[in-house]
Enzyme design. Structure first.
Site, PDB file in Angstrom:
ATOM      1  N   ASP A  81      -1.137  -4.256 -14.049  1.00 27.06           N
ATOM      2  CA  ASP A  81      -1.564  -3.902 -15.413  1.00 27.06           C
ATOM      3  C   ASP A  81      -1.894  -5.070 -16.321  1.00 27.06           C
ATOM      4  OD1 ASP A  81      -1.628  -1.240 -15.098  1.00 27.06           O
ATOM      5  OD2 ASP A  81       0.215  -0.790 -16.203  1.00 27.06           O
ATOM      6  N   CYS A  85       0.851  -1.200   0.000  1.00 23.68           N
ATOM      7  CA  CYS A  85       0.000   0.000   0.000  1.00 23.68           C
ATOM      8  C   CYS A  85       0.886   1.249   0.000  1.00 23.68           C
ATOM      9  CB  CYS A  85      -0.916  -0.014   1.220  1.00 23.68           C
ATOM     10  SG  CYS A  85      -2.076   1.352   1.185  1.00 23.68           S
TER      11      CYS A  85
HETATM   12  C1  LIG Z   1      -8.818   0.885  -5.222  1.00 25.28           C
HETATM   13  C2  LIG Z   1      -7.647  -0.006  -4.905  1.00 25.28           C
HETATM   14  C3  LIG Z   1      -7.530  -0.546  -3.644  1.00 25.28           C
HETATM   15  C4  LIG Z   1      -6.444  -1.391  -3.324  1.00 25.28           C
HETATM   16  N1  LIG Z   1      -6.385  -1.968  -2.090  1.00 25.28           N
HETATM   17  C5  LIG Z   1      -5.400  -2.870  -1.816  1.00 25.28           C
HETATM   18  C6  LIG Z   1      -5.387  -3.595  -0.588  1.00 25.28           C
HETATM   19  O1  LIG Z   1      -6.293  -3.476   0.256  1.00 25.28           O
HETATM   20  N2  LIG Z   1      -4.353  -4.451  -0.397  1.00 25.28           N
HETATM   21  C7  LIG Z   1      -3.362  -4.658  -1.317  1.00 25.28           C
HETATM   22  O2  LIG Z   1      -2.448  -5.437  -1.088  1.00 25.28           O
HETATM   23  N3  LIG Z   1      -3.362  -3.984  -2.498  1.00 25.28           N
HETATM   24  C8  LIG Z   1      -4.368  -3.119  -2.771  1.00 25.28           C
HETATM   25  N4  LIG Z   1      -4.403  -2.517  -3.994  1.00 25.28           N
HETATM   26  C9  LIG Z   1      -3.380  -2.858  -5.021  1.00 25.28           C
HETATM   27  C10 LIG Z   1      -3.878  -4.004  -5.917  1.00 25.28           C
HETATM   28  O3  LIG Z   1      -4.019  -5.198  -5.172  1.00 25.28           O
HETATM   29  C11 LIG Z   1      -2.911  -4.266  -7.080  1.00 25.28           C
HETATM   30  O4  LIG Z   1      -1.647  -4.607  -6.544  1.00 25.28           O
HETATM   31  C12 LIG Z   1      -2.729  -3.051  -7.980  1.00 25.28           C
HETATM   32  O5  LIG Z   1      -3.981  -2.460  -8.289  1.00 25.28           O
HETATM   33  C13 LIG Z   1      -2.004  -3.417  -9.293  1.00 25.28           C
HETATM   34  O6  LIG Z   1      -2.739  -4.366 -10.028  1.00 25.28           O
HETATM   35  P1  LIG Z   1      -3.641  -3.925 -11.305  1.00 25.28           P
HETATM   36  O7  LIG Z   1      -2.741  -3.141 -12.225  1.00 25.28           O
HETATM   37  O8  LIG Z   1      -4.130  -5.206 -11.894  1.00 25.28           O
HETATM   38  O9  LIG Z   1      -4.745  -3.057 -10.776  1.00 25.28           O
HETATM   39  C14 LIG Z   1      -5.459  -1.660  -4.307  1.00 25.28           C
HETATM   40  C15 LIG Z   1      -5.578  -1.096  -5.572  1.00 25.28           C
HETATM   41  C16 LIG Z   1      -6.658  -0.286  -5.890  1.00 25.28           C
HETATM   42  C17 LIG Z   1      -6.771   0.293  -7.295  1.00 25.28           C
END
Ligand SMILES: Cc1cc2nc3c(=O)[nH]c(=O)nc-3n(C[C@H](O)[C@H](O)[C@H](O)COP(=O)(O)O)c2cc1C
Length: 345
Positions: free
Chosen positions: A220, A118
């Site tokens: 991504d 985070c």
């Molecule tokens: C709205 C939002 C909330 C997220 N909350 C968490 C969380 O609670 N715990 C966590 O490990 N990652 C959290 N993430 C990160 C995602 O798990 C992920 O690592 C990140 O979005 C990259 O993946 P993506 O490109 O497929 O979205 C959050 C991401 C977003 C966009």
């Protein structure tokens, strides 16, 4: 109703794709934990579509100790969601261990996950989330303490480091493993990059070569082709899919959004809203559902006026009427049988 809308029942597949400690994992696509999005209803939907296991939104263990009652929905999961893990966010090993022990006694999750990814300012400055990566030694202590406090596996989710000058993912991952980490997910960006900029695949491949535990790549993956390519090119055990799942939860069935019909979108969305109304506090479901229906309707170019109207409705009955009318406008028979409501599906 489309018979292949749901993934194969998991029992049919005899060989697990990989194990997290002693937990067999069937499937290589996993819904990423997302605060405010991966609630019990959405997790359940993605599991039915094929996501291999579930992780809760982060649970701030500092809050948990003083206001557990506010976290009701974050602590709920269906038995059918197993393997299910709670994700812990904190930087105090003793507090994390105490909360994990209490959560295990009360809720019996299959594993715990430690958030080292985070990147919001408040969490980073507190030294939690990706802030933990500033101190690999503290990472080790967190894993050791939580592992000693619970009887189930402990996994981790991390980034490349805080910024380009501190790309310490190898060191952090190794110390986590030495202290009991059973699987590591890597959102392959730095904390400073937050959610934009290029996701690097080589560090995922590198961790896979280096670590004796499953490695899960993340960042991504917006199409099935990209997910497949990351699996193939990095040899990681699985990939986590975050933001695009809001637009295309069918990705967990290896389907791209353009292959999903408006009728299927209506069926999923109406089931999700029903579940959210059933489980959220009075009046809160419509608000929480807004992020989803905007994403679901995105590809149909619904005019600003109709969308604005939907976004301002607060009353559930009025919302349903307007929502259904939009899909009827897309020639969807909204009264047709909906397989999502067949719990045996
Ligand atoms: C709205 C939002 C909330 C997220 N909350 C968490 C969380 O609670 N715990 C966590 O490990 N990652 C959290 N993430 C990160 C995602 O798990 C992920 O690592 C990140 O979005 C990259 O993946 P993506 O490109 O497929 O979205 C959050 C991401 C977003 C966009």
């Amino acid at each position: 109703m489309s018979p292949d809308q749901f993934s194969e029942p998991k029992q049919i597949q005899m060989q697990p794709d990989f194990y997290i400690a002693n937990i067999p994992i069937f499937g290589r696509l996993i819904l990423a934990p997302m605060d405010g999005l991966s609630d019990p209803s959405f997790r359940w939907i993605t599991r039915k579509l094929g996501s291999a296991y579930s992780i809760s939104e982060f649970i701030n263990t500092l809050d948990y100790t003083v206001q557990r009652h506010y976290q009701g929905n974050r602590l709920r999961f269906r038995q059918a969601e197993r393997p299910f893990g709670f994700q812990l966010l904190d930087n105090d090993p003793a507090r994390m261990a105490a909360v994990a022990a209490s959560m295990e006694a009360d809720f019996h999750p299959d594993f715990f996950d430690i958030n080292m990814g985070c990147s919001t300012h408040r969490v980073l400055t507190r030294g939690a989330g990706a802030g933990l990566m500033r101190s690999p030694e503290l990472v080790g202590k967190c894993f050791r303490a939580v592992k000693a406090a619970v009887s189930v596996p402990v996994t981790g989710k991390m980034r490349l480091g805080i910024d380009e000058n501190s790309l310490n993912y190898r060191e952090v991952a190794e110390i986590a493993v030495e202290n009991g980490c059973a699987a590591m997910a890597l959102h392959s960006r730095t904390a400073k990059m937050s959610y934009s900029g290029e996701v690097r695949w080589e560090p995922i491949a590198e961790l896979k070569r280096l670590l004796p535990i499953p490695v899960i790549g993340n960042g991504d993956l917006v199409t099935t082709e990209k997910a497949r390519a990351m699996l193939d090119q990095t040899s990681c055990d699985a990939v986590m899919i975050g933001r695009v799942s809001k637009i295309n939860p069918w990705i967990f069935s290896w389907r791209n959004r353009e292959d999903v019909s408006p009728a299927e979108v209506w069926q999923l969305a109406s089931y999700q809203l029903t579940e959210m109304i059933r489980t959220y506090p009075e009046g809160a479901a419509i608000f929480a559902f807004r992020k989803f229906f905007k994403a679901y309707l995105g590809p149909y170019g619904i005019g600003g006026q109709a969308m604005r109207q939907l976004l301002t409705i607060r009353e559930e009955t009025d919302f349903w009427t307007a929502f259904e009318a939009l899909f009827q406008g897309l020639s969807v028979d909204t009264k047709a049988p909906n397989p999502w409501f067949d719990e045996s599906a």
